[in-house]
Scaffold this motif. Structure first.
Motif, PDB file in Angstrom:
ATOM      1  N   LEU A   1      48.568  60.107  23.970  1.00 43.87           N
ATOM      2  CA  LEU A   1      49.908  59.950  24.625  1.00 43.87           C
ATOM      3  C   LEU A   1      50.968  60.345  23.612  1.00 43.87           C
ATOM      4  CD1 LEU A   1      49.521  57.004  27.126  1.00 43.87           C
ATOM      5  CD2 LEU A   1      49.761  59.675  27.617  1.00 43.87           C
ATOM      6  N   GLY A   2      50.519  61.012  22.442  1.00 44.89           N
ATOM      7  CA  GLY A   2      51.337  61.250  21.260  1.00 44.89           C
ATOM      8  C   GLY A   2      51.919  60.370  20.145  1.00 44.89           C
ATOM      9  N   GLY A   3      51.231  59.076  20.304  1.00 43.81           N
ATOM     10  CA  GLY A   3      51.491  58.043  19.473  1.00 43.81           C
ATOM     11  C   GLY A   3      50.522  57.976  18.328  1.00 43.81           C
ATOM     12  N   VAL A   4      50.823  57.112  17.309  1.00 38.98           N
ATOM     13  CA  VAL A   4      49.918  56.772  16.200  1.00 38.98           C
ATOM     14  C   VAL A   4      49.784  55.585  16.284  1.00 38.98           C
ATOM     15  CG1 VAL A   4      49.666  56.920  13.476  1.00 38.98           C
ATOM     16  CG2 VAL A   4      50.959  58.490  14.726  1.00 38.98           C
ATOM     17  N   ALA A   5      48.247  55.200  16.178  1.00 38.41           N
ATOM     18  CA  ALA A   5      47.768  53.613  16.583  1.00 38.41           C
ATOM     19  C   ALA A   5      48.153  53.037  15.506  1.00 38.41           C
ATOM     20  CB  ALA A   5      46.196  53.838  16.556  1.00 38.41           C
ATOM     21  N   PRO A   6      48.776  51.660  15.901  1.00 38.01           N
ATOM     22  CA  PRO A   6      49.039  50.938  14.746  1.00 38.01           C
ATOM     23  C   PRO A   6      48.142  50.152  13.906  1.00 38.01           C
ATOM     24  CG  PRO A   6      48.896  49.500  16.856  1.00 38.01           C
ATOM     25  CD  PRO A   6      48.593  50.875  17.045  1.00 38.01           C
ATOM     26  N   GLU A   7      48.397  49.422  12.974  1.00 35.35           N
ATOM     27  CA  GLU A   7      47.411  48.665  12.171  1.00 35.35           C
ATOM     28  C   GLU A   7      46.870  47.417  12.915  1.00 35.35           C
ATOM     29  OE1 GLU A   7      46.057  49.555   9.139  1.00 35.35           O
ATOM     30  OE2 GLU A   7      47.551  51.268   9.262  1.00 35.35           O
ATOM     31  N   HIS A   8      45.784  47.126  12.937  1.00 34.50           N
ATOM     32  CA  HIS A   8      45.343  45.939  13.647  1.00 34.50           C
ATOM     33  C   HIS A   8      44.756  44.884  12.870  1.00 34.50           C
ATOM     34  CE1 HIS A   8      43.651  49.792  15.654  1.00 34.50           C
ATOM     35  NE2 HIS A   8      44.691  49.488  16.410  1.00 34.50           N
ATOM     36  N   TYR A   9      44.931  43.694  13.375  1.00 32.79           N
ATOM     37  CA  TYR A   9      44.241  42.362  12.788  1.00 32.79           C
ATOM     38  C   TYR A   9      43.503  41.664  14.042  1.00 32.79           C
ATOM     39  CZ  TYR A   9      43.425  38.095   9.986  1.00 32.79           C
ATOM     40  OH  TYR A   9      42.827  37.440   9.210  1.00 32.79           O
ATOM     41  N   VAL A  10      42.160  41.563  13.881  1.00 28.86           N
ATOM     42  CA  VAL A  10      41.421  41.036  14.958  1.00 28.86           C
ATOM     43  C   VAL A  10      41.202  39.612  14.430  1.00 28.86           C
ATOM     44  CG1 VAL A  10      39.308  40.877  16.302  1.00 28.86           C
ATOM     45  CG2 VAL A  10      40.534  43.042  15.703  1.00 28.86           C
ATOM     46  N   TYR A  11      41.589  38.714  15.126  1.00 27.06           N
ATOM     47  CA  TYR A  11      41.469  37.126  14.858  1.00 27.06           C
ATOM     48  C   TYR A  11      40.222  36.235  15.767  1.00 27.06           C
ATOM     49  CZ  TYR A  11      44.780  36.287  18.618  1.00 27.06           C
ATOM     50  OH  TYR A  11      45.263  36.182  19.873  1.00 27.06           O
ATOM     51  N   GLU A  12      39.683  35.591  15.326  1.00 24.50           N
ATOM     52  CA  GLU A  12      38.769  34.704  16.182  1.00 24.50           C
ATOM     53  C   GLU A  12      39.355  33.947  17.081  1.00 24.50           C
ATOM     54  OE1 GLU A  12      35.933  34.059  17.303  1.00 24.50           O
ATOM     55  OE2 GLU A  12      34.409  35.103  15.741  1.00 24.50           O
TER      56      GLU A  12
ATOM     57  N   ALA B   1      51.581  25.303  13.000  1.00 26.01           N
ATOM     58  CA  ALA B   1      51.515  26.526  12.093  1.00 26.01           C
ATOM     59  C   ALA B   1      50.755  26.830  11.088  1.00 26.01           C
ATOM     60  CB  ALA B   1      53.280  26.702  11.597  1.00 26.01           C
ATOM     61  N   LEU B   2      50.295  25.375  10.524  1.00 31.09           N
ATOM     62  CA  LEU B   2      49.222  25.437   9.460  1.00 31.09           C
ATOM     63  C   LEU B   2      47.920  25.642  10.035  1.00 31.09           C
ATOM     64  CD1 LEU B   2      48.435  24.805   6.582  1.00 31.09           C
ATOM     65  CD2 LEU B   2      48.197  22.623   7.383  1.00 31.09           C
ATOM     66  N   TYR B   3      47.737  25.222  11.330  1.00 29.33           N
ATOM     67  CA  TYR B   3      46.529  25.272  11.924  1.00 29.33           C
ATOM     68  C   TYR B   3      46.272  26.963  12.112  1.00 29.33           C
ATOM     69  CZ  TYR B   3      42.387  23.786  14.408  1.00 29.33           C
ATOM     70  OH  TYR B   3      40.972  23.865  14.891  1.00 29.33           O
ATOM     71  N   MET B   4      47.325  27.487  12.385  1.00 33.72           N
ATOM     72  CA  MET B   4      47.280  28.970  12.747  1.00 33.72           C
ATOM     73  C   MET B   4      47.145  29.768  11.527  1.00 33.72           C
ATOM     74  SD  MET B   4      47.454  29.251  15.953  1.00 33.72           S
ATOM     75  CE  MET B   4      48.020  27.837  17.112  1.00 33.72           C
ATOM     76  N   PHE B   5      47.806  29.309  10.387  1.00 33.19           N
ATOM     77  CA  PHE B   5      47.392  29.998   9.145  1.00 33.19           C
ATOM     78  C   PHE B   5      45.951  30.018   8.732  1.00 33.19           C
ATOM     79  CE2 PHE B   5      47.313  30.141   4.531  1.00 33.19           C
ATOM     80  CZ  PHE B   5      48.226  31.287   4.192  1.00 33.19           C
ATOM     81  N   GLN B   6      45.322  28.858   8.726  1.00 35.72           N
ATOM     82  CA  GLN B   6      44.136  28.836   8.123  1.00 35.72           C
ATOM     83  C   GLN B   6      42.992  29.306   8.769  1.00 35.72           C
ATOM     84  OE1 GLN B   6      44.331  24.358   8.500  1.00 35.72           O
ATOM     85  NE2 GLN B   6      44.448  24.255   6.290  1.00 35.72           N
ATOM     86  N   LYS B   7      42.402  30.486   8.030  1.00 34.89           N
ATOM     87  CA  LYS B   7      41.241  31.028   8.348  1.00 34.89           C
ATOM     88  C   LYS B   7      41.255  31.490   9.964  1.00 34.89           C
ATOM     89  CE  LYS B   7      37.984  27.865   5.758  1.00 34.89           C
ATOM     90  NZ  LYS B   7      37.073  26.818   5.697  1.00 34.89           N
ATOM     91  N   PRO B   8      42.329  32.337   9.958  1.00 38.81           N
ATOM     92  CA  PRO B   8      42.349  33.054  11.350  1.00 38.81           C
ATOM     93  C   PRO B   8      40.974  33.948  11.751  1.00 38.81           C
ATOM     94  CG  PRO B   8      43.789  34.379   9.486  1.00 38.81           C
ATOM     95  CD  PRO B   8      43.115  33.183   9.130  1.00 38.81           C
ATOM     96  N   ARG B   9      40.215  34.393  10.725  1.00 40.84           N
ATOM     97  CA  ARG B   9      38.888  34.853  11.234  1.00 40.84           C
ATOM     98  C   ARG B   9      37.668  34.152  11.610  1.00 40.84           C
ATOM     99  NH1 ARG B   9      40.334  40.904   8.313  1.00 40.84           N
ATOM    100  NH2 ARG B   9      41.107  41.885  10.051  1.00 40.84           N
ATOM    101  N   THR B  10      38.178  32.658  11.612  1.00 43.64           N
ATOM    102  CA  THR B  10      37.057  31.825  11.855  1.00 43.64           C
ATOM    103  C   THR B  10      37.258  31.034  13.018  1.00 43.64           C
ATOM    104  OG1 THR B  10      36.580  31.382   9.294  1.00 43.64           O
ATOM    105  CG2 THR B  10      35.869  29.789  10.961  1.00 43.64           C
TER     106      THR B  10
END
Length: 553
Positions: free
Chosen positions: A283-294, A327-336
């Motif tokens: 569709l003519g766009g450039v895909a964004p940077e991704h971050y996949v969290y658990e 917010a702290l709980y969200m910051f800590q180890k987002p990929r766990t």
């Protein structure tokens, strides 16, 4: 758009230089964005997006996306010395059809006639000012985001489609229909391939979102033709809110339409990431940077679902703890993968205050790795927390306090000069502690009846405490508590060394004390608890335990 403004950052050379090498995950993600826009017009805003599906009440995972994305945005601002404009959009897919009725609504039967209708058409079952189900859920989300102070722009998919802001990309999707199908069909089963269409028309006869194959896709006219629920063939323009896109094409189309630079999403979206990217490119766009969290899990280890309502809600967490702890709980180890239930709250609260109180004394390199820097977008408040949350919970347990005044009497004696007025954050925690204890600790309290070894240990501890001055501090009291256990084989730990070179004290001793005196298996440093609660009061607890009176409370 909210009226919140972005916090002012420390843009000193030392801070900017430290950001270049910080290992905190928001800085690692932000550096990818810096590289992405190297050759781009610096006046063009970098666009951060979070998506929200209002098919159920917002839960903490929803908040987590906004909080974490804000952390990356703040890191990017520091890396670029705040010279490049940024935007954060919270996009609600509220034109989606209601595929099933959530379990946690007041009257499920009342919503049955609205199945498959856009969520902005489904009536609000909760009452209040908002007319639709999506409106209620969107308002709940925005209310919390505003309370926390996020700077963001809220976009409703329904408004986006109906206002014409999506028209250009929708017309492009008609032109490139086959290319979209070429991306989508290999991801589908044979049966689904036969009926699949990236376009979901809104039925003119029933108002429902239809999952039907296309009979014709006319690129010249920008229309689609399909069989409506009443059996007639209908031709609709894809513009103006007549049609929405299936969720996978919608993801990529949204990126292309808005020019999204960064979006994070849960692990369940991971397998579809390549599909989103391809659709965006078609569709003519450039895909964004991704971050996949658990994903977050409930207390049974199952994935949290908005429709099931098996996770904590935003309001539930804030009933028992300050928003910064969340917010702290969200910051800590987002990929766990982490369990998200009431038991995690006390630890999160105390860790937040520990990080925040230590922040001012840290060198700038460590400050940028301190969670509080990311929680407060670089503007960390100065806090003094003389009594931790876990200690307050035990104080409520021991004193059977039902109001703040009882706890403050103990606190003021323990820390002269500390009052609700001088320490408003502590006063807030006192209220949280009483609520949390009443709802989660008190119902599960179970006092252990002392056996012969434990009776002798309690009697010796009582004698040790009686010999101490009334104003003995926590360290002196802790030494006395340890002295009792060192002479009892049950509580000796050969892996540890005592001050005389003999075996140290095992955690079993402190576990026994908490089970005997407070009816729970663990707690904070026992000497500090006694200093706060009082030697005389602790001896009275011991007397009740020996007399078997605590089990009758």
């Amino acid at each position: 758009m909210t009226d919140q403004s972005l916090p002012t950052l420390d843009l000193s050379p030392e801070c900017v230089a430290a950001a270049q090498t910080s290992k905190a995950w928001p800085f690692e993600e932000a550096r990818k964005l810096v590289k992405r826009i190297e050759k781009r017009d610096p006046s063009r805003p970098v666009l951060f997006e979070t998506g929200y599906g209002p098919s159920g009440l917002p839960h903490l995972g929803t908040f987590g996306e906004v909080a974490r994305t804000t952390m990356v945005r703040t890191a990017f601002r520091l890396l670029t010395e705040d010279k490049i404009p940024t935007r954060l959009i919270c996009f609600s897919d509220d034109m989606d059809g209601m595929r099933k009725i959530p379990d946690n609504v007041p009257d499920k039967a009342a919503l049955e006639p609205y199945l498959q209708m856009p969520l902005t058409v489904v009536p609000n079952p909760f009452g209040g000012e908002e007319k639709s189900f999506a409106g209620h859920n969107n308002a709940m989300l925005c209310r919390f985001l505003d309370t926390f102070g996020f700077e963001y722009e809220f976009i409703s998919a329904t408004d986006f489609y109906k206002s014409g802001q999506f028209d250009e990309v929708l017309l492009r999707a008609v032109e490139r229909y086959q290319k979209i199908m070429d991306v989508m069909l290999p991801t589908l089963g044979e049966e689904r391939q036969a009926t699949y269409s990236p376009f979901l028309p809104i039925s003119p006869s029933s108002g429902r979102v239809l999952y039907v194959p296309m009979k014709d896709v006319n690129a010249k006219d920008g229309t689609i033709t399909f069989e409506d629920e009443d059996g007639t063939d209908v031709t609709l323009s894809v513009t103006g809110g007549n049609v929405k896109l299936q969720w996978k094409p919608d993801f990529g189309a949204r990126w292309a339409a808005l020019g999204v630079d960064f979006e994070m999403f849960g692990k369940d979206h991971g397998p579809n990431m390549a599909v989103y990217d391809k659709i965006c490119k078609v569709l003519g766009g450039v895909a964004p940077e991704h971050y996949v969290y658990e994903l977050f899990l409930d207390d049974k280890g199952e994935k949290i679902s908005k429709s099931k309502g098996n996770g904590l809600s935003i309001d539930e967490w804030l009933t028992y703890a300050p928003s910064e702890s969340l917010a702290l709980y969200m910051f800590q180890k987002p990929r766990t993968a982490k369990k998200l239930h009431f038991d995690v709250i006390p630890k999160a609260v105390d860790e937040y205050y520990t990080f925040t109180t230590k922040f001012p004394a840290m060198p700038v390199e460590q400050q940028l790795g301190n969670p509080s820097w990311h929680i407060h977008s670089g503007s960390v408040p100065e806090l003094d927390m003389p009594v931790p949350f876990a200690m307050l919970l035990n104080l409520v347990s021991a004193s059977n306090a039902e109001n703040k005044d009882v706890l403050w009497a103990f606190i003021s004696r323990y820390a002269p000069g500390v009052t609700a007025g001088t320490h408003p954050h502590l006063d807030q925690l006192v209220g949280f502690a009483i609520r949390y204890f009443d709802d989660f600790v008190k119902p599960n309290k179970s006092f252990k009846t002392p056996d012969e070894v434990e009776r002798a240990a309690l009697e010796e501890l009582d004698a040790k405490l009686a010999a101490l001055p009334a104003d003995a501090d926590g360290n002196v009291i802790q030494d006395a508590v340890l002295d009792v256990a060192r002479g009892i084989e049950r509580y000796q730990d050969p892996k540890k060394k005592g001050p005389d070179g003999g075996p140290g004290v095992s955690v079993a001793w402190f576990s026994a004390l908490y089970q005997l005196l407070l009816g729970q298996e663990r707690g904070p440093r026992f000497g500090s608890f006694v200093a706060l609660y009082g030697i005389t009061e602790t001896r009275a607890l011991i007397a009740k335990a020996l007399a078997g009176e605590l089990n009758t409370q």
